[in-house]
Structures are given as structure tokens and as C-alpha cells.
Design a protein around this motif. Structure first.
Motif, PDB file in Angstrom:
ATOM      1  N   THR A 168      47.539 -66.416  40.115  1.00 23.36           N
ATOM      2  CA  THR A 168      48.464 -67.316  40.816  1.00 23.36           C
ATOM      3  C   THR A 168      47.792 -68.636  41.125  1.00 23.36           C
ATOM      4  N   GLY A 169      46.586 -68.569  41.674  1.00 23.62           N
ATOM      5  CA  GLY A 169      45.811 -69.763  41.957  1.00 23.62           C
ATOM      6  C   GLY A 169      44.379 -69.564  41.511  1.00 23.62           C
ATOM      7  N   SER A 170      43.767 -70.619  41.024  1.00 23.21           N
ATOM      8  CA  SER A 170      42.395 -70.518  40.550  1.00 23.21           C
ATOM      9  C   SER A 170      41.431 -70.346  41.723  1.00 23.21           C
ATOM     10  N   VAL A 171      40.243 -69.842  41.417  1.00 23.52           N
ATOM     11  CA  VAL A 171      39.180 -69.661  42.402  1.00 23.52           C
ATOM     12  C   VAL A 171      37.962 -70.435  41.921  1.00 23.52           C
ATOM     13  N   HIS A 176      42.217 -72.020  45.226  1.00 27.29           N
ATOM     14  CA  HIS A 176      42.918 -73.273  44.982  1.00 27.29           C
ATOM     15  C   HIS A 176      44.419 -73.094  45.140  1.00 27.29           C
ATOM     16  N   ARG A 177      45.104 -74.173  45.381  1.00 22.18           N
ATOM     17  CA  ARG A 177      46.549 -74.095  45.623  1.00 22.18           C
ATOM     18  C   ARG A 177      47.358 -74.052  44.325  1.00 22.18           C
ATOM     19  N   ARG A 178      46.749 -74.405  43.205  1.00 24.03           N
ATOM     20  CA  ARG A 178      47.476 -74.420  41.927  1.00 24.03           C
ATOM     21  C   ARG A 178      46.807 -73.482  40.934  1.00 24.03           C
ATOM     22  N   GLN A 232      37.054 -81.141  47.376  1.00 26.52           N
ATOM     23  CA  GLN A 232      38.221 -80.645  48.110  1.00 26.52           C
ATOM     24  C   GLN A 232      39.361 -80.424  47.120  1.00 26.52           C
ATOM     25  N   PRO A 233      39.444 -79.273  46.490  1.00 21.20           N
ATOM     26  CA  PRO A 233      38.569 -78.102  46.642  1.00 21.20           C
ATOM     27  C   PRO A 233      37.375 -78.160  45.697  1.00 21.20           C
ATOM     28  N   VAL A 234      36.408 -77.290  45.934  1.00 21.42           N
ATOM     29  CA  VAL A 234      35.264 -77.166  45.044  1.00 21.42           C
ATOM     30  C   VAL A 234      35.668 -76.343  43.824  1.00 21.42           C
ATOM     31  N   GLU A 235      35.372 -76.871  42.647  1.00 23.33           N
ATOM     32  CA  GLU A 235      35.571 -76.111  41.415  1.00 23.33           C
ATOM     33  C   GLU A 235      34.191 -75.777  40.833  1.00 23.33           C
ATOM     34  N   LEU A 236      33.651 -76.620  39.961  1.00 21.72           N
ATOM     35  CA  LEU A 236      32.316 -76.362  39.454  1.00 21.72           C
ATOM     36  C   LEU A 236      31.241 -76.699  40.487  1.00 21.72           C
ATOM     37  N   GLY A 237      31.534 -77.590  41.398  1.00 19.41           N
ATOM     38  CA  GLY A 237      30.620 -77.839  42.511  1.00 19.41           C
ATOM     39  C   GLY A 237      29.297 -78.467  42.123  1.00 19.41           C
ATOM     40  N   ILE A 238      29.324 -79.457  41.231  1.00 18.75           N
ATOM     41  CA  ILE A 238      28.078 -80.098  40.802  1.00 18.75           C
ATOM     42  C   ILE A 238      27.524 -81.046  41.861  1.00 18.75           C
ATOM     43  N   THR A 239      28.397 -81.636  42.676  1.00 18.44           N
ATOM     44  CA  THR A 239      27.959 -82.599  43.681  1.00 18.44           C
ATOM     45  C   THR A 239      26.868 -81.989  44.572  1.00 18.44           C
ATOM     46  N   GLY A 240      25.756 -82.708  44.672  1.00 19.65           N
ATOM     47  CA  GLY A 240      24.620 -82.213  45.438  1.00 19.65           C
ATOM     48  C   GLY A 240      23.655 -81.372  44.631  1.00 19.65           C
ATOM     49  N   HIS A 241      24.056 -81.034  43.397  1.00 21.95           N
ATOM     50  CA  HIS A 241      23.207 -80.206  42.537  1.00 21.95           C
ATOM     51  C   HIS A 241      23.020 -80.867  41.174  1.00 21.95           C
ATOM     52  N   TYR A 290      53.738 -68.532  36.189  1.00 25.33           N
ATOM     53  CA  TYR A 290      54.325 -69.827  35.884  1.00 25.33           C
ATOM     54  C   TYR A 290      54.588 -70.669  37.126  1.00 25.33           C
ATOM     55  N   MET A 291      54.898 -71.923  36.878  1.00 23.70           N
ATOM     56  CA  MET A 291      55.073 -72.988  37.866  1.00 23.70           C
ATOM     57  C   MET A 291      53.705 -73.416  38.412  1.00 23.70           C
ATOM     58  N   HIS A 292      53.689 -74.535  39.107  1.00 21.45           N
ATOM     59  CA  HIS A 292      52.417 -75.118  39.544  1.00 21.45           C
ATOM     60  C   HIS A 292      51.641 -74.197  40.466  1.00 21.45           C
ATOM     61  N   ASP A 293      52.346 -73.340  41.191  1.00 26.75           N
ATOM     62  CA  ASP A 293      51.686 -72.443  42.140  1.00 26.75           C
ATOM     63  C   ASP A 293      51.678 -70.990  41.680  1.00 26.75           C
ATOM     64  N   GLY A 294      52.051 -70.764  40.418  1.00 27.36           N
ATOM     65  CA  GLY A 294      52.053 -69.406  39.897  1.00 27.36           C
ATOM     66  C   GLY A 294      53.010 -68.479  40.603  1.00 27.36           C
TER      67      GLY A 294
END
Length: 391
Positions: A100-103, A110-112, A148-157, A313-317
Motif C-alpha cells: 500500500t505504501g513504500s517503506v 511512506h504515504r504513497r 521527509q520522508p527518508v528513502e535511501l537516506g544518503i544525506t549525512g552519509h 492501485y491509486m496513489h495511496d494503494g
């Protein structure tokens, strides 16, 4: 001729070291002059299909695509080494994921849900709802460095990630793609963008029927569904039209700047009607970018290619299956009877005029679903050129 004169002149020197050095240097020069220039990228397209547009500062090459494939599947591209692009964009699901939403890499929900990466090279806009993101190179910065939100989270690394990308087989891959082994994030994004542009899906049964002249590629039921899909009675093609089954399409023969977004009547929450909007605060679609209330709940219509593989389906699954999506459009939107999003989305004042409800017999519904399944391209989800190279 110039190189020959230089060699002759050099041979007249008496110093053996000078002669050896100069001859070797000139020989190297001659070798480099005879090397063939990089071959132009060959798009794997049906005859007479338009080529995608590509940024002038990031031309396609096979070497860049191959480097991008390694990066796409590499978990070391995330700040904590736990996630890759492929974690949320899985080949078996047409480069989407059945969630439904990615992690994100840090466990943040995540919301989408993740959009399918199908024929992204032809997209005029990217992500679910942003009219300013028009090239993949810029869009990639969001999952890579967003917080916001963190996905791959490269910032700072950043240093840690670049160091990981110096291991084998990257030196030879970067050299093949860019001429030397230097690793930086500009080259990373350019290579990732090149790989994503290469993800073309144009070998479905529908393609064989419509573009390759194979009349047997579709069953009569699928043909009936196709006729329904493209009819003015159903009007599906107004939002999912063209060879890529989405209005948001751009290519070398398409000069129009088309950036359409649509409110399909998914929500019209009772609580927020008094505030001049109807979609939940957690995701108001394009209105979050434009700050225009008229854009409340407007999202980009994704391609329908391989749509049977990219549930939910849809933006929010929030719609689980393809038959349920069809029922949603039959009803002209969704009426949520209870819960935090209670309200009748069919009454949203910004709802698209094309989402008006339709009357379909059970046989027509079955035919329409059969046609949508004919947009599935088995070669796309099994293509080894798109698969994980680390295995």
C-alpha cells in the motif's frame, strides 16, 4: 601525415631515451586516433515508434545503462546499506511493489505506493503529483537525498556511499561509462537515469496486435474490451490515451507541453469540506505543490501498461485489485461510509468530468479486464538486461 612527420623527425635524435619516449607517446596518440567513437545508443523500439527525449547533458550509452543497473540494485547506495532502488521497484511487479505504501531504508512508512517504472523515458512529469519534475535526473535526488520522508537516506552519509561505490566492479564500469574511474553523485544520478530510461515495455499482446499486425495476438473478448476502452461511452482513453496509455507523454515528435493531473473522486472527507478541500491532509496531491485549491486531489494518471502486475492501485494503494478499480469507475468515485476519511468522493467539486460513472454489463466488465491484461508484457518482467546483476 602530421603524425608521420613527427615520427620521422624524432628518429633523427641521437638520445635513445628521447627516441623511445617519443615513439611510444606518438604510437599511443595514433592508437587513440584510430579508436572508434562510442556507438550511439540503440533504442529497442518497434518500427516507426518515436524515440524518447533525452537531456543533452546526459546522452544515453550502453555503458551508462549497465553502470546504472548495478547502482539500481546496490543496497550500498543507501545510507545504512539496507535498501536499493529495486527494494521498492521490483521487476516482477513491473518495477513497482505489492505494498500500500513504500517503506524507506530506515523503516519509515511512506504515504504513497511506488509507481511502476514502465516507459518512464516517455513521461512528461514524474512522481504522482508534481508539475515541475520533468527529468529523471532531478527526480532521483528525492529518493536519494530526501529527508521527509527518508528513502535511501544518503544525506549525512555521502562519503560512506561514495567509498562503497569504489569497490569492484565499479572502477571498470565508471571508466567505461565516463572515461575514468572517478565516482561522484552527478555520475551516479546520470547512470541511474540512463538505466531507468532503458526500461521500455512495448512487447505486450496488444502491441503485437496494434503495431506488429498480428491479428491473432488478442482474443475476441480482448478486442471487445479494447473497443470499449477507446469508446466515448467509457472515455477511458481521455486520461489513459496514446501508445503509452497516459496523457503525460513526451517524445521527439510530441512538441506539446502536456502536464495533466486528475481528481478521480477518491475522497471528499466531511471534515475538510468546510475548509474548501476534500482530500485528506496527509496527501492533497498537486495542490501541495501549486497551493491552488483547484488542484485538490489531482494526481498524474499512470500508464496502464503492465497494470495487472502493479497492484495495489491509486496513489495511496487504497484499492487492492483491478476488478475493484473498475468498480470504482463504474460508480463514478468512492463513497467512504465510515472512518477518518468518511465522505462521498463522487461529490468532490474538482472531480474530473470524465469520471461520471458508467453502466457495464458483467460481460463487458470481463471483456474490459481481459483487455487490460493484454497490456502485460512478459518479456519486460523477465528481461535479463533489466535484472539484478549482483546475483
Amino acid at each position: 601525415m602530421t603524425q608521420q612527420l613527427r615520427i620521422s623527425a624524432t628518429l633523427q635524435f641521437t638520445g635513445q631515451r628521447i627516441k623511445r619516449f617519443t615513439i611510444v607517446a606518438v604510437a599511443a596518440l595514433l592508437t587513440s586516433c584510430t579508436e572508434a567513437p562510442p556507438a550511439p545508443y540503440v533504442w529497442k523500439l518497434p518500427a516507426d515508434f518515436p524515440k524518447p527525449t533525452v537531456p543533452a547533458d546526459n546522452p544515453m550509452s550502453e555503458a551508462k545503462v549497465e553502470l546504472g543497473r548495478f547502482l539500481f540494485y546496490d543496497q550500498q547506495l543507501s545510507g545504512n546499506g539496507q535498501q536499493s532502488c529495486a527494494s521498492c521497484h521490483q521487476q516482477a511487479n513491473a518495477f513497482s511493489e505489492p505494498k500500500t505504501g513504500s517503506v524507506g531504508s530506515t523503516g519509515e512508512l511512506h504515504r504513497r505506493n511506488a509507481l511502476a517504472l514502465v516507459n518512464i523515458a516517455y513521461n512528461k512529469t514524474l512522481t504522482w503529483a508534481h508539475d515541475g519534475l520533468t527529468d529523471i535526473e532531478h527526480q532521483l535526488l528525492i529518493p536519494m537525498f530526501g529527508e521527509q520522508p527518508v528513502e535511501l537516506g544518503i544525506t549525512g552519509h555521502e562519503d560512506k556511499v561514495l567509498q562503497a561505490l569504489a569497490r569492484e566492479p565499479y572502477p571498470k564500469l565508471f571508466k567505461a561509462a565516463f572515461g575514468d574511474e572517478q565516482v561522484d553523485f552527478q555520475r551516479v544520478t546520470q547512470s541511474l537515469a540512463s538505466f531507468v530510461r532503458s526500461l521500455l515495455s512495448l512487447q505486450s499482446p496488444f502491441d503485437r496486435y496494434a503495431y506488429q499486425g498480428d491479428d491473432s495476438a488478442l482474443s475476441q473478448q480482448q478486442i471487445n474490451g479494447m473497443n470499449l476502452f477507446f469508446s466515448e461511452r467509457l472515455e477511458c482513453h481521455h486520461c489513459h490515451g496514446g501508445f503509452n496509455f497516459t496523457q503525460s507523454t513526451s517524445h521527439e515528435k510530441q512538441p506539446l507541453d502536456r502536464r495533466p493531473f486528475h481528481n478521480t473522486g477518491l475522497y471528499f472527507t466531511d471534515r475538510q469540506q468546510v475548509e474548501g478541500q476534500g482530500y485528506p491532509d496527509k496527501d492533497r496531491g498537486l495542490a501541495e505543490v501549486t497551493l491552488n485549491p483547484a488542484d485538490d486531489g489531482r494526481f498524474r494518471a499512470p500508464t496502464l501498461r503492465n497494470i495487472a502486475l502493479s497492484a495495489p492501485y491509486m496513489h495511496d494503494g487504497s484499492i487492492a485489485t483491478l476488478p475493484e478499480v473498475l468498480q470504482f469507475y463504474i460508480e463514478g468515485g468512492r463513497n467512504t461510509a465510515a472512518g477518518p476519511y468518511q465522505g462521498d468522493g463522487r461529490r468532490h467539486p474538482q472531480k474530473s468530468a470524465f469520471v461520471k460513472g458508467i453502466d457495464l454489463t458483467p460481460e463487458e466488465q470481463t471483456a474490459l479486464l481481459a483487455f487490460l491484461h493484454s497490456l502485460t508484457d512478459p518479456t519486460f518482467v523477465q528481461n535479463p538486461a533489466f535484472a539484478d546483476p549482483w546475483r
